[in-house]
Each structure stands twice: as C-alpha cells, then as structure tokens.
Design an enzyme around this catalytic site. Structure first.
Site, PDB file in Angstrom:
ATOM      1  CB  SER A  20       4.567  -4.663  -7.065  1.00 44.31           C
ATOM      2  OG  SER A  20       4.461  -4.384  -8.439  1.00 44.31           O
ATOM      3  CG  ASN A 108      14.173  -4.103 -15.804  1.00 45.85           C
ATOM      4  OD1 ASN A 108      13.151  -4.530 -15.254  1.00 45.85           O
ATOM      5  ND2 ASN A 108      15.105  -4.895 -16.298  1.00 45.85           N
ATOM      6  CB  THR A 153      22.800  21.108  29.122  1.00 44.62           C
ATOM      7  OG1 THR A 153      23.317  21.346  30.425  1.00 44.62           O
ATOM      8  CG2 THR A 153      22.816  22.403  28.332  1.00 44.62           C
ATOM      9  CB  SER A 275      -6.346   8.201  30.701  1.00 40.26           C
ATOM     10  OG  SER A 275      -6.536   7.040  31.469  1.00 40.26           O
ATOM     11  CG  ASN A 283      -2.404  10.856  28.320  1.00 37.80           C
ATOM     12  OD1 ASN A 283      -2.000  11.412  29.340  1.00 37.80           O
ATOM     13  ND2 ASN A 283      -3.095   9.717  28.340  1.00 37.80           N
ATOM     14  CD  GLU A 288       2.795   9.896  24.760  1.00 39.73           C
ATOM     15  OE1 GLU A 288       2.196   8.828  24.554  1.00 39.73           O
ATOM     16  OE2 GLU A 288       2.635  10.563  25.798  1.00 39.73           O
ATOM     17  CE1 TYR A 315      13.201  -3.814 -10.738  1.00 36.03           C
ATOM     18  CE2 TYR A 315      13.023  -6.104 -11.436  1.00 36.03           C
ATOM     19  CZ  TYR A 315      12.546  -5.034 -10.703  1.00 36.03           C
ATOM     20  OH  TYR A 315      11.423  -5.179  -9.948  1.00 36.03           O
ATOM     21  CD  GLN A 320       7.335  -6.271  -6.985  1.00 37.12           C
ATOM     22  OE1 GLN A 320       7.389  -6.305  -8.210  1.00 37.12           O
ATOM     23  NE2 GLN A 320       6.718  -7.193  -6.282  1.00 37.12           N
ATOM     24  CE  LYS A 323       7.006  -1.081  -6.797  1.00 36.72           C
ATOM     25  NZ  LYS A 323       6.341  -1.390  -8.081  1.00 36.72           N
TER      26      LYS A 323
HETATM   27  N1  ARG Z   1       6.931  -4.608 -10.396  1.00 39.19           N
HETATM   28  C1  ARG Z   1       8.300  -4.352 -10.625  1.00 39.19           C
HETATM   29  C2  ARG Z   1       8.832  -3.420  -9.522  1.00 39.19           C
HETATM   30  O1  ARG Z   1       8.054  -2.863  -8.867  1.00 39.19           O
HETATM   31  C3  ARG Z   1       8.482  -3.653 -11.932  1.00 39.19           C
HETATM   32  C4  ARG Z   1       9.722  -4.044 -12.675  1.00 39.19           C
HETATM   33  C5  ARG Z   1       9.696  -5.485 -13.000  1.00 39.19           C
HETATM   34  N2  ARG Z   1      10.768  -5.845 -13.875  1.00 39.19           N
HETATM   35  C6  ARG Z   1      11.088  -7.115 -14.105  1.00 39.19           C
HETATM   36  N3  ARG Z   1      12.063  -7.316 -14.904  1.00 39.19           N
HETATM   37  N4  ARG Z   1      10.462  -8.089 -13.543  1.00 39.19           N
HETATM   38  O2  ARG Z   1       9.992  -3.280  -9.341  1.00 39.19           O
END
Ligand code: ARG
Length: 501
Positions: A20, A108, A153, A275, A283, A288, A315, A320, A323
């Site tokens: 991540s 977690n 309306t 355009s 535009n 839009e 968890y 993940q 996010k």
């Molecule tokens: N990279 C993980 C996330 O964004 C962090 C938590 C990971 N925890 C685990 N037990 N693998 O959620």
C-alpha cells in the site's frame, strides 16, 4: 522485516500486489506523529529508557525533515509505510532501541489511527472551503435580491423569483453539510491506539495519554471495535456525497442558465473551456466535471461499503483497499468546492435577460389566481380554472403575455368556461392581470422564506450570523489541533535536549 515465520521473501508480484506504499504517502506525517506520541508514552510508562526514547524520537524527526531518508534506511521490500518507517528507525538507532518502537502496538491499530488523524485535517479543510463558498454565495445573493427571474419546476417556468433566492438555497444546503462534517469529526476524534492487533496488551501502557498527546477527545474503548470499525469512514464519504450532490445541482442550474436559451448568467472565461472545432463555443467544462465527479464519489461510497460487507470482526487486508478511495474522495471534494467558489465569485449576472424572460412568463398565473380568491372570495379551484383558461387562450395566440389580453378577450374566455361573478367581471380581472407585474408578483408573496425582498434580507442576515459563528468554531477547532502538535513537538524537543544538553 516481519517475516519471523514465513520462509524467504514474498514473491515480487505478490509484494507489489499487496503493497500500500503508494497510498501511504498521505499517511507519512501522521504515522511519524503517532509513533512519537506512542514512544513518549512507552517511556513514561517505564517500558523504554530515556536513551531509547530519545534515539527513536531523533530518528523519527530525521525522517520527518528528510523523507527521502526513508528510502535510504527503510527496507525496500516493505509492504507499507508502517513497516518502512519501523525498519528505517531500526537501521538508524539499532535493533535494541528501534526494535522497541512497536511494543504494545500493531499495524492494525496504527493504520486506523493514521486514517483518523488525516481525516480530522481533511474535514477541517473541507469545512473551511464550504464556508468560503457560502460567503461568496451570500455576496452574490446580496447583489441580486432584485434580479427577477423565472423559477422552474419540472424545468418549466413555475413562479417568478429572484436570483438571490437560489443562491441562498444553496447556502442552506451547504451549511447543513458543514454541520454534518463538524459533527462527524466528534465521532472520528477518538484514538484506537493501544487496541493492538485486536485484543489489547499485557504491557502497562496508557492509552488515554497517547490519545491526549495526539489531540483526541478520548479512546475507542473496545479493542475489537477500535481495529475493526470503519463506520466513521462510511459516514464521511456519505457526507462527501451529499455535498457533491449540492455542487452537482448548482452546476446543473448554472449550466442551464448560461445557455443562449436562458442567458441569465455568463461564466467567467477563467472557468470556461473552448471547442476544438467550433470557434464560437464557450463551454462550462469545470461544472460538467463536478457533475461527472459526483458519480465517482457515489461509486466510492458503494465500493467502500461493499468492501466492508461480509468482513468478519478484526483486521483483514481488504481494509487496505479503502484508503485510495478515501483519499480520492477527499481531494475531489476539496477541489470541486474550490472550483465552484471560483465560478460563483466571478459570475456575471445578466439582470436584463432574466427580467425579459420573467415579463413574458406565465409564471405569474398563480399570483393572479390568489388575487382573484382575495378579491372575489372564490375557491382556489375555481380561480385555478379561470386563470388556466386565460393562459390557454394567450398561449394559443402565439404565446402572448397575459397582460396583452384585452377586456374583450377575457370576456370571451369567461363565457366559454361559463364563469360569471358579481365582482370578478372581465374588467375587474383585466385590471388584476395588469396589476401583476413581475415586481408585484414577488412583493405580494410575503410568506416566510419566499423571494420577497424582506425575506431575502432576513435570510442573508441569518446566514451571515451562522457564518460568523461557524467560522469561529472551526478556527477554534483547528487551533486546538495546531496547539496539540506544537506541544508534542515541544515535548519531543525537551526530551532530546535533556538527554543531549
Ligand atoms: N497496509 C495496511 C493497511 O493499509 C496496514 C495494516 C496491515 N496489517 C496487517 N495485519 N497486515 O491497511
């Protein structure tokens, strides 16, 4: 770094699939801050020595001021920012100090702490953007309390109104969203740290102390709740969606009003695209796009709740995936409000065009009907019928305005529908129709919240008071977080200076 049980490294495809890191960039600052508060608490709980805490704090400061050092010291194969930072700290301070940073903590509780901290800041900046937009809308309203225009309306002309009425309606709706964010903040502002992986710790830690150091109003008590729940996030995205829907409606109104067919407003060139083919085109692309991006946010809400659906407590790595959706929603929202503020504050209103359209409009029909009720003491349904027949006759003659119907024209209509009344003669109805000018149409409607000028001023004053109050509250809240950060930084400095005077 965490692979105490699995043998060897993670497959490289599996690593990039699981990582991540890209989405964690936004958490870097909060992760460092959270770790600093955590280790200070560990020190004050006699779990770390002064040297250990100072080593770690210094290492974290070093990363904060030179984020590129993360790549130099951190393990490249880290799956996320938490692992990367911890590995860098271990490299900088040695395993004996740095290896203690993660005591009584898990990723977690750590990840959800970071998310909550970021969301607090996001909410504060969205809230201040909303107030800025409302200020601009009130300004446009003030300048247009007598800009008469048809109100729609079913997108058909309904009643006459003033442009300020629309601007103020957006304000009220946006203010409700401000209140939702402001309120959601109070539920987000609890610390999950110390819940550990899911079931707490046998170490003597002080969860409340960390929470206070990080400016939270308390802890999320239950360790399962702290690490599993993401309802705060669904709440946040829902509010983002209702806010986007406000902006979307405004966009649609502005797009329509800026067409040659309506011509009530002109968007500033700064907020208009052109355009590639038709040289005459101007535009409303940014508007839009607000409309289009609303769909994306709607999709994000569905995605986020779908990711949550079916997960057990505790968890799971699925979380993940929340996010990137969250970050995207947050930034889209901020940008959309900003763009809308730019559009509003540079808007040109063509008062004449709006008035012309109003003066030809049958949107005065209901006003005339209400006058007949008052003058002749007839029922609303009868008045509705009489005026409906007059409108039908005028529109049948090439959409001529109602005030161009003569006494004789009216007499013919009354006869056709078999209407006779001692007071409401064709002459009397003629005079009533003549008296309902666009200005009078609005003056006569005096109910609370109507487009009547007094009501416009009342709403403007009310909104200005609300703005003043909310701006102060928000400033106070932001100051609180800044103060928290400053006192944490002072505390870190004090500890470091004590060890190395
Ligand atoms: N990279 C993980 C996330 O964004 C962090 C938590 C990971 N925890 C685990 N037990 N693998 O959620």
């Amino acid at each position: 770094m965490y692979r105490s049980r699995p043998v060897g490294n993670l497959n490289s495809d599996a690593l990039s699939f699981s990582s991540s890191m890209d989405d964690d960039v936004d958490l870097f600052f909060y992760d460092i801050l959270g770790s600093q508060a955590h280790v200070i608490m560990l020190f004050e709980s006699h779990i770390l020595t002064q040297k250990e805490v100072v080593d770690i704090l210094k290492g974290l400061n070093q990363l904060l001021s030179n984020p590129e050092q993360l790549n130099k010291h951190g393990i490249n194969s880290s799956e996320d920012i938490h692992e990367m930072i911890e590995s860098a700290i271990i490299k900088i301070t040695g395993i004996d100090s740095g290896g203690k940073m993660h005591t009584a903590r898990s990723r977690n509780d750590q990840v959800v702490l970071d998310i909550r901290m970021k969301l607090r800041d996001d909410i504060n900046s969205i809230c201040s953007e909303i107030l800025r937009l409302v200020r601009s809308l009130v300004r446009v309203a003030e300048a247009n309390v007598d800009t008469i225009m048809p109100m729609y309306t079913h997108l058909q002309q309904a009643q006459l109104g003033v442009l300020s009425q629309y601007m103020l309606s957006y304000c009220y709706s946006l203010i409700r969203n401000f209140e939702r964010y402001y309120d959601a903040f109070t539920r987000i502002n609890f610390s999950p740290l110390g819940a550990c992986a899911i079931g707490g710790s046998s170490m003597d830690i002080d969860r409340e102390k960390v929470a206070t150091m990080l400016g939270f109003s308390g802890i999320i008590y239950n360790s399962v709740d702290a690490t599993s729940s993401r309802d705060f996030l669904i709440e946040f995205i829902s509010i983002c969606l209702t806010t986007m829907l406000d902006l979307c409606r405004m966009s649609e109104d502005f797009i329509l009003w800026s067409t040659s067919e309506f011509g009530f407003i002109i968007l500033d060139d700064k907020y208009s695209s052109s355009s590639s083919a038709m040289p005459q085109k101007k535009n409303p692309d940014p508007l839009e796009l607000i409309r289009g991006k609303t769909a994306t946010i709607q999709g994000n809400l569905v995605s986020i709740s779908s990711i949550m659906k079916g997960l057990p407590s505790g968890y799971s790595r699925d979380l993940q995936e929340l996010k990137p959706l969250l970050w995207k929603t947050s930034s889209t929202l901020r940008n959309s409000i900003k763009i809308m503020e730019g559009v509003v504050s540079t808007l040109f209103v063509d008062k004449k065009a709006a008035y012309n359209s109003s003066s030809k409009s049958y949107a005065i029909a209901l006003d005339i009907a209400e006058q007949l009720i008052k003058e002749g003491n007839i029922s609303f349904r009868v008045a509705h019928k009489v005026i409906g027949a007059l409108v039908e006759s005028a529109s049948g003659r090439g959409n001529i305005p109602m005030n161009t119907l003569s006494v004789d024209d009216i007499a013919v209509v009354l006869k056709k529908i078999d209407f006779s009344h001692p007071i409401l003669t064709s002459e009397k109805i003629y005079r009533t129709v003549q008296s309902i000018t666009p200005e009078n149409s609005i003056k006569l409607r005096h109910t609370k919240g109507s487009p009547n000028k007094n009501e416009q001023f009342f709403m403007i004053t009310h909104l200005k008071n609300v703005l003043y109050r909310y701006e102060n509250n928000l400033e106070h809240r932001i100051e609180g977080l800044n103060k928290m950060q400053k006192s944490l930084i002072d505390r870190i400095k004090y500890l470091i200076d004590q060890e190395y005077p």
